[in-house]
Design an enzyme around this catalytic site. Structure first.
Site, short mmCIF file in Angstrom:
data_model
loop_
_atom_site.label_atom_id
_atom_site.label_comp_id
_atom_site.label_asym_id
_atom_site.label_seq_id
_atom_site.Cartn_x
_atom_site.Cartn_y
_atom_site.Cartn_z
N GLY A 190 48.43 45.74 45.72
CA GLY A 190 48.32 46.53 46.92
C GLY A 190 48.12 48.12 46.40
CB ALA A 191 45.51 50.67 47.70
CD GLU A 192 48.47 51.48 50.86
OE1 GLU A 192 47.47 51.98 51.54
OE2 GLU A 192 48.59 50.40 50.19
CG ASN A 201 47.99 48.95 42.58
OD1 ASN A 201 48.97 47.98 42.03
ND2 ASN A 201 47.02 48.76 42.85
NE ARG A 249 45.47 42.49 53.73
CZ ARG A 249 44.77 43.58 52.64
NH1 ARG A 249 43.34 43.51 52.64
NH2 ARG A 249 45.49 44.73 52.14
CE LYS A 303 38.72 58.43 43.90
NZ LYS A 303 39.80 57.37 44.80
N GLY A 318 40.78 53.52 40.79
CA GLY A 318 41.35 54.76 41.73
C GLY A 318 42.90 54.91 41.85
CG ASP A 319 45.17 52.21 43.49
OD1 ASP A 319 44.67 52.58 44.68
OD2 ASP A 319 45.31 50.65 43.52
CG ASP A 367 45.24 44.99 41.40
OD1 ASP A 367 44.38 44.15 40.44
OD2 ASP A 367 45.34 44.95 42.44
#
Length: 319
Positions: free
Chosen positions: A43-45, A47, A116, A236, A269-270, A306
Site C-alpha cells: 500500500g503506497a501510503e 509504505n 481489491r 522525480k 517513489g514511496d 515494497d
C-alpha cells in the site's frame, strides 16, 4: 516505542490509504505457474507511514480492513512497525484486498494482479474523519492511490485536506497515478490536481507531471502548481535524481544515487517521499531533503518487498 497509540496528541504525520496483503512469487515466471508465495504487506501510503515510523517519527495511518486474516495481518504489521492504528476500522461487511506480484530480478516492472474491488478500504468516507485525531498531527500526507479507490474515499481526502489546511497543518501530496482505477484520464487529472493545489509540497514523477499538467519540462510542471499556491514542487526525474522549484524561485537538480543492482522498482517513489517529508519536518533545507529522498528511494529498489528496503535512522548513514 511500545505504545503505538499516541493519545497525547503528538503525531508527526497522519495519512490515509489502503493496505493489501501481498503475495510475492518465490520464483520467476508466469504467476499461474508459481507454487510458492511470500506474504507481505502493500500500500503506497502505508509504505510511507512505515518508512517515517522507522525513522522515529510518530505516524498515524487511517484506513478500513476486513474482519478476516488479512485484516488481522495488517494490524499486526502496523503494531510491529510502530505505526499508530487506532483509527483503522475493522469492517465486518467487506474484505481486505490482496494482490499477487511476480518475482523480477532484472529491474523490470513486476506483474501485479489486484484483488481489491469492493474492499473495506474502498468504503472509506468522510465518516472516517476524526477531527481530534487528525488535528493531533502536524503534517498530512496523501497520495493519488487512496483518491482513486472510490468516490467516498476521494471525498474523505478532499475533506481532510481542507480541514488540515484550516488548522494550519502542512500537507504533502504524491500523485501516484493509478489510471486503471479511474473512470477516465480526464477525471483522474481533474481530481488529483484539485488535491495537489491544496498541498504545500507536491511530488510528481516526470511522466506523471506530463499527464497532470501537459508539460514536459520540469520547470513548467513546477510552475503549473506553484501558480496555484503550492510552496514547493519536487519532480522525480528517474536516473537523473530529482528537480525542484519553490515559491521563492529557488530551483535546482539533485543527483540520483547510483544503484548497481536494481531488483524491483516498486516502492521507490514511496521511499523518496519518506526521505523528503522526514527531512523537511526536521527543518532541513530542500536540497538536503531531496538527497535523503534519493537515498531512501535507492534502498527501496534493491529488495523484493515494497517496504523492506526502508531504513531505520541508523541505516540512513547521514552525518
Amino acid at each position: 516505542m511500545n505504545s503505538h497509540t499516541h493519545q497525547n496528541g503528538t503525531l508527526d504525520v497522519v495519512t490515509i490509504g489502503e493496505a493489501m496483503a501481498m503475495f510475492v512469487a518465490a520464483e520467476t515466471g508466469d504467476l499461474a505457474a508459481v507454487d510458492t508465495f511470500i506474504k507481505r504487506i502493500a500500500g503506497a501510503e502505508l509504505n510511507v507511514a512505515i518508512g517515517l515510523a522507522r525513522l522515529g517519527l510518530k505516524v498515524g495511518w487511517v484506513s478500513r480492513v476486513g474482519d478476516d486474516a488479512f485484516g488481522r495481518f495488517v494490524h499486526q504489521q502496523l503494531e510491529k512497525e510502530g505505526v499508530d492504528h487506532q483509527r483503522v476500522l475493522t469492517d465486518k461487511r467487506y474484505p481486505t484486498g490482496f494482490q499477487l506480484k511476480s518475482k523480477v530480478e532484472d529491474g523490470s516492472d513486476p506483474v501485479v494482479e489486484y484483488f481489491r474491488k469492493g474492499s473495506a478500504a474502498s468504503h472509506l468516507s468522510v465518516a472516517d474523519f476524526d477531527r481530534d485525531y487528525f488535528g493531533s498531527a502536524r503534517h498530512l500526507h496523501l497520495s493519488g492511490v487512496a483518491a482513486a479507490l472510490s468516490g467516498s474515499s476521494l471525498e474523505l481526502l478532499n475533506h481532510t485536506a481542507r480541514e488540515m489546511r484550516a488548522m494550519g497543518k502542512t500537507f504533502s501530496f504524491d500523485p501516484n497515478l493509478r489510471p486503471v482505477l479511474w473512470p477516465s484520464e480526464q477525471e483522474m487529472v481533474k481530481q488529483l490536481n484539485q488535491l495537489a493545489f491544496m498541498a504545500d509540497w507536491v511530488l510528481p514523477g516526470e511522466k506523471e507531471g506530463l499527464i497532470l499538467t501537459g508539460h514536459r519540462q520540469p520547470e513548467a510542471i513546477a510552475d503549473f502548481y506553484l501558480d496555484k499556491g503550492v510552496k514547493a514542487v519536487i519532480i522525480k526525474t528517474g536516473g537523473d535524481g530529482a528537480w525542484y522549484k519553490t515559491s521563492d524561485g529557488d530551483k535546482g537538480q539533485v543527483e540520483a544515487v547510483r544503484v548497481e543492482n536494481v531488483v524491483d522498482t516498486v516502492g521507490a517513489g514511496d521511499g523518496f517521499a519518506v526521505g523528503v517529508i522526514s527531512a523537511l519536518l526536521e527543518g532541513k533545507p530542500l536540497p538536503q531533503a531531496i538527497r535523503r529522498g534519493n537515498k531512501i528511494g535507492s534502498l527501496a529498489i534493491q529488495v523484493i518487498g515494497d517496504s523492506e528496503g526502508l531504513p531505520t535512522r541508523a541505516g540512513l548513514g547521514e552525518e
